[in-house]
Write an enzyme that holds these catalytic residues in place. Structure first.
Site, PDB file in Angstrom:
ATOM      1  N   ASP A 149       0.864  -1.176   0.000  1.00  0.00           N
ATOM      2  CA  ASP A 149       0.000   0.000   0.000  1.00  0.00           C
ATOM      3  C   ASP A 149       0.906   1.233   0.000  1.00  0.00           C
ATOM      4  OD1 ASP A 149      -2.533   1.390   0.310  1.00  0.00           O
ATOM      5  OD2 ASP A 149      -1.810   1.898   2.306  1.00  0.00           O
ATOM      6  N   ASP A 158      -7.174  -1.409   4.495  1.00  0.00           N
ATOM      7  CA  ASP A 158      -6.303  -2.484   4.008  1.00  0.00           C
ATOM      8  C   ASP A 158      -6.694  -3.843   4.586  1.00  0.00           C
ATOM      9  OD1 ASP A 158      -4.697  -0.662   2.589  1.00  0.00           O
ATOM     10  OD2 ASP A 158      -3.524  -0.217   4.379  1.00  0.00           O
TER      11      ASP A 158
END
Length: 730
Positions: free
Chosen positions: A425, A628
């Site tokens: 990420d 996430d």
């Protein structure tokens, strides 16, 4: 209703023991997901309280000949005391057994070289010496064998008892019925039975010491906790035991002291050494409102904090629990070894019987039949097989915890070894997740310092992350700043403020156009900054263009190096972000990532993970935010940055306690190293047995040599696992 339970099991000696308990528990109605770990000495399972009580399960385990306690009943100090007592008992038995075995060995050696020593070779004296070794010191094996046969699950104890008993009773028979002159014997194997028991005890003793070393990581973590806390009660400072601290207590911490529990600073500031949690050596600055973690060390200032978590809720307790769970879990490769161990002993018993019958009935040699069958039984003990995987996992997960890497289970350690694709990420993982001022460009009469000062004062009341970044930069540069006379936020465009009678505007192109300010001549500069992944804000004073301030979420210092290292290891690296393609590509270019997944909505991150998995890739996902969590759970291995949210950490398989991306590299290298150790261990465990059994069956292996090989195979496996302690973080 299903309840998860962990029981402390005592008395397990080999993989067959743990396999036996696992099989029996799985047969109980209402019991599921059973995992019995030989090294951790724990049984973990889910059970249905409406179908059976926990007491029934404990009674069943006790009926198999093992001890069982709930974790609540386990006192760490008493547990340690019991382990030390067992080691001392083994040492005493080993010394006595060695001393008694010595004259028997001497008798064997002198007989081989043709020297007759009447007293040593006297059969009745040998019987007298061998008797206490076989039935007093060897009682533990008879007891284990009895319970194993009663539960129809033969184990290592059965092999040892059958082997040594055959040698002992055959020698007893010869003592009374085949006496040669003056009581001298031609076929005595008292020394074989005695030495086998002595060698097995030696193996068990060394194993017990080594097993204690595998769990040193948890002992270290437990030892980090402060024993007392200085609390303020009734306006009086007093030292109390850590167990007496309650949530809401105000605690005083002075320089050099350990922070007792988790909390939030209410007064003062300091620098705190959090290396035991994060692995980062540099102290972390702490001020009012910041969280502090129990067992970390206060370096400089004195401060007060309010207790927020105590006991099992503290971060240290959670880390210890996570490490314990990981060390008690099984990697898929271990389950294969367990299955092999479960069927191994019955097969060996069959081979021993066939060996005996062939030598006795076909060759017609009773002595060779007994000696060869004994050698088969002894060489085949599957101790090393049962130790191969759990010892390596315990040391590997412990080493990870020492370096700020928390691995939730053996299966994740094994999967991390296979990873060939990693998705990172962007925000908070590759980047710091916090905007910083990167460029200040003067377009008029004001200097860069003037522009920063005006912009920082203007943004003092701003709550927007970009405005806060400008204010923080100004505060760092100039110290405390005055307040603007006026301040107003223009949503989606920027802010306007007044300072000393000057009208300041900071914001987007739209804000400048709204104020009729011509920006056509700086358009290319704005585009260049945006191509670099930066957000450009224009500043005007009294409607006159004065400068540009660029703000960007900057890269972490370790990102580029860590990504290069991952690529060198043959792992494809992907970056995932909700940013537009221009900004995403700019960041990716800086760190050397070719695979960019841009403009991905939070709810679609898990889909991107699935796409890569569908291509046959073993995918790791690294993130730190709530958004996430689904992707972390979907990946083959989810890695959460420990500085992120609790939800992300909960969803992940591996938690990296600091934001340093080099920990990803370390975690994968540690996984690979651990798996290599497991494979080496399994190889050696099988080699001892597979090579040894045919030699033993053919009468080419003395039972004493077989006993030594069996004992040292276990020791070599544990020693090989312990060599993981030398794993270095580069």
């Amino acid at each position: 209703m299903k309840t998860k339970e962990v029981l402390k099991i005592s008395g397990m000696t080999c993989a067959s023991c743990s396999a036996k308990i696992e099989i029996k528990l799985n047969k109980l109605e209402g019991v599921e997901n059973v995992n019995v770990n030989l090294i951790a000495e724990k049984a973990t399972f889910d059970y249905n309280e409406s179908k059976l009580e926990l007491k029934d399960i404990i009674d069943m385990i006790k009926g198999l000949g093992y001890g069982a306690k709930t974790e609540v009943e386990v006192n760490p100090d008493k547990d340690k005391e019991a382990r030390e007592k067992e080691i001392n008992k083994l040492r005493t038995e080993l010394i006595i057994s060695s001393v008694l075995s010595f004259p028997l060995v001497l008798a064997m050696i002198t007989a081989i070289i043709g020297i007759q020593i009447e007293i040593l070779h006297n059969a009745f004296l040998q019987l007298l010496i061998a008797l206490p070794i076989q039935f007093v010191i060897g009682f533990r094996f008879y007891k284990g064998a009895f319970y194993a046969l009663r539960s129809k699950s033969p184990n290592m104890d059965v092999l040892i008892v059958m082997g040594t008993s055959a040698a002992f009773f055959y020698s007893v028979y010869n003592t009374f019925f085949q006496v040669v002159q003056m009581g001298m014997m031609k076929d005595l194997y008292f020394e074989a039975a005695a030495i086998i028991i002595t060698l097995v005890l030696l193996g068990k003793y060394l194993e017990a010491i080594a097993k204690g070393k595998t769990s040193e990581a948890i002992k270290k973590l437990m030892g980090m906790q402060a024993k007392t806390a200085r609390v303020i009660r009734g306006n009086v400072e007093q030292d109390i035991l850590i167990e007496e601290v309650v949530v809401g207590d105000i605690i005083v911490v002075k320089p050099g002291e350990k922070i007792p529990v988790d909390g939030k600073i209410t007064e003062g500031n300091s620098s705190v050494d959090e290396s035991m949690i994060t692995g980062e050596s540099m102290p972390t600055g702490k001020k009012v409102g910041d969280n502090v973690i129990g067992a970390t060390i206060n370096k400089y200032g004195t401060f007060k904090f309010e207790t927020t978590k105590i006991g099992r809720e503290t971060m240290l307790a959670q880390i210890i629990k996570m490490v314990e769970d990981a060390q008690g879990s099984k990697a898929p490769i271990q389950k294969i070894a367990d299955k092999v161990s479960g069927v191994f002993v019955p097969i060996v018993l069959l081979i021993a019987v066939v060996t005996f019958l062939v030598w006795f009935l076909v060759v017609g040699n009773l002595t060779a039949a007994i000696v060869s069958a004994v050698a088969v039984l002894v060489i085949a003990c599957p101790c090393a097989l049962g130790l191969a995987t759990p010892t390596a996992i315990m040391v590997g997960t412990g080493k990870g915890a020492e370096n700020g890497i928390l691995i939730k289970g053996g299966e994740h350690l094994e999967t991390a070894y296979k990873l060939n694709a990693i998705i990172l990420d962007k925000t908070g993982t590759i980047t710091k997740g916090k905007p910083d001022v990167t460029n200040i460009i003067s377009l008029g009469e004001l200097t860069e310092k003037d522009i920063l000062l005006l912009a920082a004062i203007s943004e003092k009341r701003s709550e927007h992350p970009l405005g806060v970044a400008i204010y923080e930069k100004g505060k760092k540069e100039f110290g405390e700043l005055t307040d603007p006379t006026k301040f107003e936020t223009i949503p989606g465009k920027g802010i306007i403020a007044e300072i000393d009678g000057k009208n300041i505007s900071i914001g987007t192109r739209k804000l400048m156009i709204q104020n009729n300010i011509d920006i056509s001549n700086i358009e290319q500069t704005l585009i260049n900054l945006e191509t670099e992944g930066k957000t450009a804000m224009i500043i005007s004073v009294n409607n006159k263009l004065e400068g540009i301030i660029a703000v960007a979420d900057t890269l972490k210092e370790s990102s580029k190096e860590a990504i290069e290292e991952l690529q060198k290891m043959g792992i494809e690296v992907y970056m995932i972000t909700g940013d537009n393609k221009t900004t995403a590509n700019a960041i990716a270019k800086q760190v050397g990532i070719q695979n960019v997944l841009a403009e991905v909505l939070p709810e679609n991150k898990a889909e991107e993970v699935e796409k890569l998995k569908s291509q046959g890739k073993i995918v790791g996902m690294v993130g730190d935010g709530i958004n996430d969590a689904p992707a972390l759970a979907t990946a083959d291995v989810g890695m959460a940055i420990g500085t992120g949210t609790d939800v992300a950490i909960e969803a992940a398989d591996i938690t990296l306690m600091s934001g340093d991306l080099k920990l990803i590299v370390t975690a994968i290298k540690l996984s690979r190293k651990t798996m290599n150790k497991i494979k080496q261990n399994l190889f050696w465990a099988f080699v001892y047995n597979i090579i040894g059994i045919p030699f033993a069956a053919l009468g080419m292996l003395n039972p004493i040599i077989a006993g030594a090989a069996m004992a040292f195979s276990s020791v070599s496996v544990v020693t090989n696992s312990l060599s993981l302690k030398r794993f270095k973080v580069k």
